[in-house]
Motif scaffolding. Structure first.
Motif, PDB file in Angstrom:
ATOM      1  N   VAL A  43       8.286  10.594   8.229  1.00  0.00           N
ATOM      2  CA  VAL A  43       7.517   9.534   7.581  1.00  0.00           C
ATOM      3  C   VAL A  43       8.417   8.418   7.045  1.00  0.00           C
ATOM      4  O   VAL A  43       8.099   7.236   7.143  1.00  0.00           O
ATOM      5  CB  VAL A  43       6.695  10.142   6.421  1.00  0.00           C
ATOM      6  CG1 VAL A  43       6.087   9.064   5.574  1.00  0.00           C
ATOM      7  CG2 VAL A  43       5.630  11.060   6.982  1.00  0.00           C
ATOM      8  N   THR A  44       9.577   8.814   6.487  1.00  0.00           N
ATOM      9  CA  THR A  44      10.402   7.864   5.748  1.00  0.00           C
ATOM     10  C   THR A  44      10.733   6.597   6.535  1.00  0.00           C
ATOM     11  O   THR A  44      10.675   5.494   6.009  1.00  0.00           O
ATOM     12  CB  THR A  44      11.716   8.558   5.324  1.00  0.00           C
ATOM     13  OG1 THR A  44      11.365   9.753   4.643  1.00  0.00           O
ATOM     14  CG2 THR A  44      12.525   7.686   4.409  1.00  0.00           C
ATOM     15  N   PHE A  45      11.092   6.756   7.825  1.00  0.00           N
ATOM     16  CA  PHE A  45      11.504   5.596   8.615  1.00  0.00           C
ATOM     17  C   PHE A  45      10.386   4.585   8.814  1.00  0.00           C
ATOM     18  O   PHE A  45      10.634   3.404   8.929  1.00  0.00           O
ATOM     19  CB  PHE A  45      11.985   6.031  10.001  1.00  0.00           C
ATOM     20  CG  PHE A  45      13.277   6.771   9.992  1.00  0.00           C
ATOM     21  CD1 PHE A  45      14.270   6.440   9.085  1.00  0.00           C
ATOM     22  CD2 PHE A  45      13.507   7.791  10.891  1.00  0.00           C
ATOM     23  CE1 PHE A  45      15.459   7.126   9.074  1.00  0.00           C
ATOM     24  CE2 PHE A  45      14.698   8.480  10.882  1.00  0.00           C
ATOM     25  CZ  PHE A  45      15.682   8.150   9.976  1.00  0.00           C
ATOM     26  N   ILE A  46       9.148   5.077   8.958  1.00  0.00           N
ATOM     27  CA  ILE A  46       8.140   4.157   9.483  1.00  0.00           C
ATOM     28  C   ILE A  46       7.015   3.855   8.516  1.00  0.00           C
ATOM     29  O   ILE A  46       6.054   3.207   8.888  1.00  0.00           O
ATOM     30  CB  ILE A  46       7.591   4.642  10.841  1.00  0.00           C
ATOM     31  CG1 ILE A  46       6.438   5.612  10.715  1.00  0.00           C
ATOM     32  CG2 ILE A  46       8.642   5.282  11.651  1.00  0.00           C
ATOM     33  CD1 ILE A  46       5.844   5.847  12.095  1.00  0.00           C
ATOM     34  N   ILE A  47       7.153   4.281   7.246  1.00  0.00           N
ATOM     35  CA  ILE A  47       6.047   3.975   6.341  1.00  0.00           C
ATOM     36  C   ILE A  47       6.290   2.692   5.547  1.00  0.00           C
ATOM     37  O   ILE A  47       5.375   2.092   5.011  1.00  0.00           O
ATOM     38  CB  ILE A  47       5.779   5.172   5.407  1.00  0.00           C
ATOM     39  CG1 ILE A  47       4.407   5.025   4.770  1.00  0.00           C
ATOM     40  CG2 ILE A  47       6.863   5.282   4.350  1.00  0.00           C
ATOM     41  CD1 ILE A  47       3.803   6.298   4.317  1.00  0.00           C
ATOM     42  N   GLY A  48       7.558   2.259   5.510  1.00  0.00           N
ATOM     43  CA  GLY A  48       7.821   0.956   4.901  1.00  0.00           C
ATOM     44  C   GLY A  48       8.252   0.998   3.438  1.00  0.00           C
ATOM     45  O   GLY A  48       8.731   0.011   2.919  1.00  0.00           O
TER      46      GLY A  48
END
Lengths: 281, 343
Positions: free
Chosen positions: B270-275
């Motif tokens: 999640v961390t990379f693509i949640i902003g």
């Protein structure tokens, strides 16, 4: 054809088609992920990856050797600490504690730890090891991995020992063998393949763990085998490189990701082969 | 090895009779003593290891509470209702509302996608798939479950995010433009980093868990029941809907809860693509954050009250997943007992 029957048939065909589509959907993702991983990972694969350390920002050559070594060290220590503890605890649940009031509680807690978020384990080790030791260290990272290994091994050990038929234990006891030797010489041997499978699966589980290492082992740009300092490791290196603006770092991240995935898949398949060998007998 | 040799010598002595009785009983006592010691030591090693598992859970809870204590004292229950996250403000204002919202929303969307698809695959594998293909497809799905989450995360960041922002998101935005509620849910500019992208990656990640458990519990349905239903003329769908699913309901729900536990706590995917944006917006195409993403991206560089608040977020996440996982285990346990009674 009877209209009710026709509508039942139609509905059945629609649902079958949806199930088929679902399976195609799932397998497509796997294929897509593996394809892009191999495509991008192999593009950057060379001996450099294994012989050179991680490059400074903006450089256009360098490898991952320090990260690979760091990951190996931490995985070995993590499994080395976690597997024996897990195996003993699993032994207690399966051999001594069958009628113990404590056992169901331990089993339940273990199942919860088994799927607890790994970032929480990282926070725990940060509070329990990093703060008292005064800094991030390879040792803290290894212990975080060990905490993840323990529940996996407890579960498989207990399951595998439960499969050993009781008459084997009774026969050994009848020959006068003390309880601990019945377990070590008879039950462990009968369940050996299963026990190895459990340890392999646990190793596969921690080999790619990133979240608990982010603030326990941190990362290190240089080669280090000192357990009391930060250490480079593949997952955190990938994490840092992915979000960087440098093309070569991103390339290295793909190669590192491919290495981790290959290792994890090999461990998983190896575990499965050993496991199925046992049942084939 | 050593004690094993003594074991045989004890047996030999028993055969040798009175001439050796004197020396024999001495050796025998020594051997038995060694056995007793070894036995006791082994018992305690295993028992202490088992108790260590309990202590581990206790340690996690205690260290989280100790770490988050300053934040609990400072913010109290306002922590749960504050949306603002400003660690460098004077004085710092930190609230859990937006990561909590992101965690629950992404998990909900992920489960909405993964539950029907996961159960569909399980039905396909147990009822429809030709026998020769069952093992390879089942194995492929299980391997999907073994891939480390950071791989999903970087794949989502490099491949899925751009793809969604260029195709799927504009499609939905155009489709619902002007529609009252849906228009704002699917509104805003398309984005590489968004709650929706994170939900989709989560769905792909938990899919194998749901499929694997559903398939296993579907296999516990006695063939006689299914055969009887087919025998009176049921279609495959009717057999699944009226025989297989009612029989395995508890197990499937348990598996789904287990997957939900994973989704709530999942970090790297999640961390990379949640902003990582601490805002609550009506649009699911806007960036957001989750508890785990917030911890992963800020913890290493945090200190003081900021760090303590992140610990408190971790405590909240742990409590949340603990209840979900406990419910899942209790359900699966109930199913096991039922299966045990019938066997």
């Amino acid at each position: 054809m009877n209209p009710i029957y026709a509508s039942r048939r139609r509905r059945d065909i629609v649902v079958r088609a949806l199930c088929f589509a679902a399976a195609a959907f799932g397998v497509t993702w796997l294929a897509l992920i593996l394809f892009t991983l191999f495509y991008n990972g192999l593009a950057g694969m060379s001996w450099q990856i294994f012989t050179q350390n991680t490059p400074p920002p903006g450089a256009s050559e360098g490898g991952l050797s320090n990260a690979i070594v760091g990951s190996l060290i931490m995985t070995v220590i993590g499994v080395g600490v976690g597997a024996p503890v897990g195996m003993f605890a699993g032994t207690y649940l399966a051999e001594y504690g069958r009628h113990d009031r404590l056992s169901p509680v331990i089993r339940f807690i273990n199942d919860i730890l088994l799927s607890a978020p790994s970032i929480i384990i990282g926070l725990f080790i940060y509070g329990a090891v990093v703060v008292p030791m005064g800094g991030f260290s390879a040792l803290a990272g290894s212990l975080a991995l060990a905490v993840i290994v323990i529940p996996v091994v407890v579960r498989t050990t207990e399951d595998m020992l439960m499969l050993v038929p009781n008459p084997l234990r009774e026969a050994a006891s009848a020959l006068g063998l003390p309880r601990s030797l019945v377990i070590r010489r008879i039950a462990y041997r009968a369940a050996r393949a299963g026990l190895i499978t459990g340890v392999l699966l646990a190793t596969a589980r921690v080999a790619g763990e990133t979240a608990p290492l982010l603030f326990t082992a941190l990362s290190n740009q240089f080669f280090s085998v000192d357990l009391t300092h930060t250490i480079a490791n593949l997952p955190v290196t990938i994490n840092n490189f992915v979000q960087s603006p440098y093309a070569y770092w991103k390339q290295l991240a793909w190669s590192g990701a491919l290495l981790i995935t290959l290792a994890v898949l090999a461990l998983n398949i190896g575990a499965r082969l050993i496991g199925s060998e046992r049942t084939a007998k | 090895m050593r004690s094993g040799k003594q074991g045989t010598s004890v047996a030999e002595m028993a055969f040798h009779g009175s001439a050796m009785e004197q020396a024999g009983s001495h050796d025998r006592a020594r051997a038995l003593n060694a056995f007793r010691l070894g036995d006791r030591a082994f018992y305690w090693i295993t028992r202490i290891s088992a108790i260590l598992v309990l202590l581990l859970l206790g340690g996690i809870i205690v260290s989280l509470i100790v770490g988050s204590w300053p934040a609990i004292v400072e913010f109290g229950s306002a922590f749960l209702t504050t949306q603002r996250w400003a660690p460098s403000a004077e004085p710092p204002v930190l609230g859990a509302l937006s990561p909590l919202y992101g965690t629950i929303l992404t998990s909900a969307i992920a489960m909405a996608i993964a539950i029907p698809v996961g159960i569909g695959i399980a039905v396909f594998l147990t009822e429809l798939c030709p026998l020769w293909a069952r093992r390879p497809i089942g194995m492929a799905i299980e391997l999907l479950a073994g891939i480390p989450s950071i791989i999903y995360g970087m794949w989502g960041f490099f491949i899925l995010g751009p793809f969604l922002a260029n195709t799927v998101q504009p499609f939905f935005i155009d489709l619902f433009a002007g529609v009252p509620v849906l228009g704002s849910i699917f509104g805003g500019p398309p984005s590489y980093l968004s709650l929706f992208n994170a939900s989709l990656i989560l769905a792909i990640m938990v899919l194998p868990f749901i499929t694997a458990i559903s398939r296993d519990v579907f296999a516990t349905v006695p063939p006689v029941l299914k055969e009887a239903a087919y025998g009176v003329g049921c279609t495959t769908w009717e057999v699944v809907r009226h025989v297989v699913l009612p029989y395995t309901r508890v197990g499937v729900i348990g598996g789904v809860m287990l997957a939900l536990g994973r989704a709530l706590g999942e970090t790297m995917a999640v961390t990379f693509i949640i902003g990582n944006s601490f805002r609550i917006t009506p649009s699911i195409f806007a960036p957001g954050t989750t508890i785990s993403a917030a911890i992963a991206s800020e913890f290493a560089e945090s200190d003081g009250l900021h760090q303590s608040s992140l610990m408190l977020l971790g405590l909240l996440l742990f409590v949340l997943t603990f209840f979900v996982l406990a419910a899942a285990r209790l359900m699966l346990l109930r199913l096991e007992k039922k299966a045990g009674k019938q066997a």
